[in-house]
Design a protein around this motif. Structure first.
Motif, short mmCIF file in Angstrom:
data_model
loop_
_atom_site.label_atom_id
_atom_site.label_comp_id
_atom_site.label_asym_id
_atom_site.label_seq_id
_atom_site.Cartn_x
_atom_site.Cartn_y
_atom_site.Cartn_z
N THR A 71 0.83 -1.21 0.00
CA THR A 71 0.00 0.00 0.00
C THR A 71 0.86 1.25 0.00
O THR A 71 0.65 2.18 -0.80
CB THR A 71 -0.93 0.01 1.23
OG1 THR A 71 -1.89 -1.05 1.10
CG2 THR A 71 -1.67 1.34 1.35
N GLN A 72 1.85 1.29 0.88
CA GLN A 72 2.72 2.46 0.98
C GLN A 72 3.45 2.74 -0.33
O GLN A 72 3.48 3.89 -0.81
CB GLN A 72 3.72 2.28 2.11
CG GLN A 72 4.66 3.48 2.27
CD GLN A 72 5.76 3.22 3.29
OE1 GLN A 72 6.30 2.11 3.37
NE2 GLN A 72 6.08 4.21 4.08
N GLN A 75 0.99 3.94 -3.06
CA GLN A 75 0.56 5.32 -2.81
C GLN A 75 1.65 6.30 -3.20
O GLN A 75 1.39 7.34 -3.81
CB GLN A 75 0.17 5.50 -1.34
CG GLN A 75 -1.16 4.84 -0.99
CD GLN A 75 -1.61 5.16 0.43
OE1 GLN A 75 -0.93 5.86 1.19
NE2 GLN A 75 -2.77 4.65 0.80
N ASN A 80 -4.04 5.11 -7.62
CA ASN A 80 -5.34 5.31 -6.99
C ASN A 80 -6.21 4.07 -7.19
O ASN A 80 -5.90 3.21 -8.01
CB ASN A 80 -6.04 6.53 -7.60
CG ASN A 80 -5.33 7.83 -7.27
OD1 ASN A 80 -5.04 8.12 -6.11
ND2 ASN A 80 -5.03 8.62 -8.30
N GLN A 81 -7.29 4.04 -6.46
CA GLN A 81 -8.21 2.90 -6.57
C GLN A 81 -8.80 2.78 -7.97
O GLN A 81 -9.18 1.70 -8.41
CB GLN A 81 -9.33 3.03 -5.54
CG GLN A 81 -8.88 2.90 -4.09
CD GLN A 81 -8.28 1.53 -3.78
OE1 GLN A 81 -7.07 1.37 -3.67
NE2 GLN A 81 -9.13 0.54 -3.65
N ARG A 138 0.61 11.79 -4.21
CA ARG A 138 0.35 10.52 -3.52
C ARG A 138 -1.00 9.96 -3.95
O ARG A 138 -1.96 10.70 -4.14
CB ARG A 138 0.38 10.73 -2.01
CG ARG A 138 0.48 9.46 -1.20
CD ARG A 138 0.58 9.75 0.28
NE ARG A 138 0.77 8.54 1.06
CZ ARG A 138 1.95 8.05 1.43
NH1 ARG A 138 3.06 8.69 1.09
NH2 ARG A 138 2.05 6.93 2.13
N GLY A 139 -1.06 8.65 -4.11
CA GLY A 139 -2.30 8.00 -4.49
C GLY A 139 -3.09 7.53 -3.28
O GLY A 139 -2.61 7.59 -2.15
N ASN A 140 -4.30 7.03 -3.53
CA ASN A 140 -5.14 6.53 -2.44
C ASN A 140 -5.29 5.02 -2.47
O ASN A 140 -6.22 4.46 -1.87
CB ASN A 140 -6.51 7.22 -2.46
CG ASN A 140 -7.32 6.91 -3.73
OD1 ASN A 140 -6.99 5.99 -4.49
ND2 ASN A 140 -8.36 7.68 -3.99
N ASN A 142 -5.27 1.20 -1.71
CA ASN A 142 -5.36 0.48 -0.44
C ASN A 142 -5.42 -1.02 -0.73
O ASN A 142 -6.39 -1.50 -1.31
CB ASN A 142 -6.60 0.92 0.34
CG ASN A 142 -6.68 0.24 1.69
OD1 ASN A 142 -5.68 0.05 2.36
ND2 ASN A 142 -7.89 -0.14 2.09
#
Length: 274
Positions: A71-72, A75, A80-81, A138-140, A142
Motif C-alpha cells: 500500500t505504501q 501510494q 489510486n483505486q 500521492r495516491g489513495n 489500499n
C-alpha cells in the motif's frame, strides 16, 4: 478480456491521467549488480520486486511483501483505486507477470501486462526516456489481500496427494528432472512429488505468450480431470507467475503461486523429492 495490452494500445493511452506504468524488470538469476535497463518507457516508474516490494526478512528471495508495504509503495507511486496499471519488463515477459500477480493478490484487478514488454515497445519506436519517473502526488491505493493466491510450503504439501490439485513447475526440464544443477548454492536437485513440468520458455515467443489456441492445447495436455486447483512453482516465485498468467488467459480458475518455490523446497531437507 485479455490480461495483456499491446504496445500500440498502450501508446494510445499514454496521456490518460488514470494510467500508471511500471517497469517490473529485474536482474536475471545468476547475474549480479543492480538493474539498469537500456531505456524506460515514457512516464514509467520503478516496480522493485526484489527489495522495495519484497519481504526482505525472509530467507528466500523475492517473497511477497506485506499489504502495508505494498500500500505504501503504491501510494508513493501515485496509484489510486481507479487507476489503470500496466506492467512490463526488459526481457519481454519474465518478471512482469510476477508484478501482475502481486496486484491481483492485493485485490487490484485493473492491471495489464504489456505484450512483448520493452523490446516490443522499442521495436515500434514508441517514446522512451532514461531513468524512471516519480509521481508528483500521492495516491489513495489500499491493498485488500485475497487469501490463497500466494501459498506456502504447508499448502503445497497438502496438495501433493490431492488428485484435484496439480502443481506445474516453470523451471527448465533439466532442473525439473534433476539432471541439471540448480543455479543457487545449497539447492537439492529434482522436483516436488506429483508435479508436472511446463518450462516457461516453452510458452513464450518473441517475448510474449504464444497464441491462445496453442497455449490452451499445451495446458490441456497437462491439466486433466479431476484437476480443479492449479499451483505454480519455479526457482524463486517469479516465472511461476508466467504460468499463472497463461492459465488465467485460458480461463482456468483456482490458481495459486508457491511463493518460496524451489528456493525454499530445494533448500529444506525435510521436504520430499519427486
Amino acid at each position: 478480456m485479455s490480461e495483456q495490452l499491446s504496445a500500440q494500445q498502450l501508446s494510445s493511452r499514454l496521456h490518460d491521467p488514470h494510467l500508471v506504468i511500471f517497469d517490473a524488470g529485474m536482474v536475471m538469476p545468476g547475474k549480479t549488480g543492480d538493474y539498469h535497463p537500456g531505456a524506460v518507457i515514457k512516464g514509467a516508474q520503478r516496480f522493485d520486486i526484489k527489495t522495495a516490494l519484497a519481504d526482505t526478512c525472509s530467507p528466500w528471495p523475492n517473497t511477497l511483501c506485506s499489504a502495508e508495504q505494498f500500500t505504501q509503495q503504491m501510494q508513493l507511486a501515485g496509484v489510486n483505486q481507479d487507476s489503470e496499471v500496466v506492467l512490463y519488463d526488459d526481457q519481454g515477459l519474465f518478471s512482469a507477470a510476477r508484478a501482475w500477480w502481486m496486484f491481483k493478490a492485493f485485490g487490484f484487478n485493473n492491471v495489464k501486462v504489456l505484450k512483448g514488454g520493452l523490446p516490443a515497445w522499442r521495436n515500434a519506436e514508441y517514446p522512451v526516456q532514461q531513468g524512471w519517473s516519480e509521481s508528483p502526488q500521492r495516491g489513495n491505493f489500499n491493498a485488500q489481500p485475497i487469501a490463497g493466491l500466494f501459498i506456502n510450503t504447508e499448502q503445497v504439501l497438502k496438495g501433493i496427494d490431492d488428485e484435484a490439485t496439480l502443481l506445474l513447475d516453470a523451471r527448465p526440464a533439466g532442473r525439473f528432472s534433476g539432471e541439471a544443477s540448480e543455479p543457487r548454492e545449497g539447492m537439492r536437485s529434482g522436483h516436488i512429488p506429483n508435479s508436472k513440468n511446463l518450462p516457461y520458455a516453452d510458452i513464450i515467443v518473441d517475448g510474449a505468450l504464444i497464441d491462445k489456441p496453442e497455449l490452451q492445447h499445451k495446458l490441456a495436455l497437462l491439466i486433466t480431470a479431476p484437476v480443479k486447483n492449479l499451483q505454480f512453482s519455479c526457482g524463486s516465485g517469479i516465472t511461476a507467475c508466467i504460468l499463472a498468467l497463461a492459465a488465467y488467459e485460458c480461463g482456468y480458475t483456482n490458481l495459486q503461486v508457491y511463493d518460496g518455490s524451489w528456493s525454499e523446497w530445494g533448500a529444506r531437507h525435510d521436504l520430499p523429492l519427486g
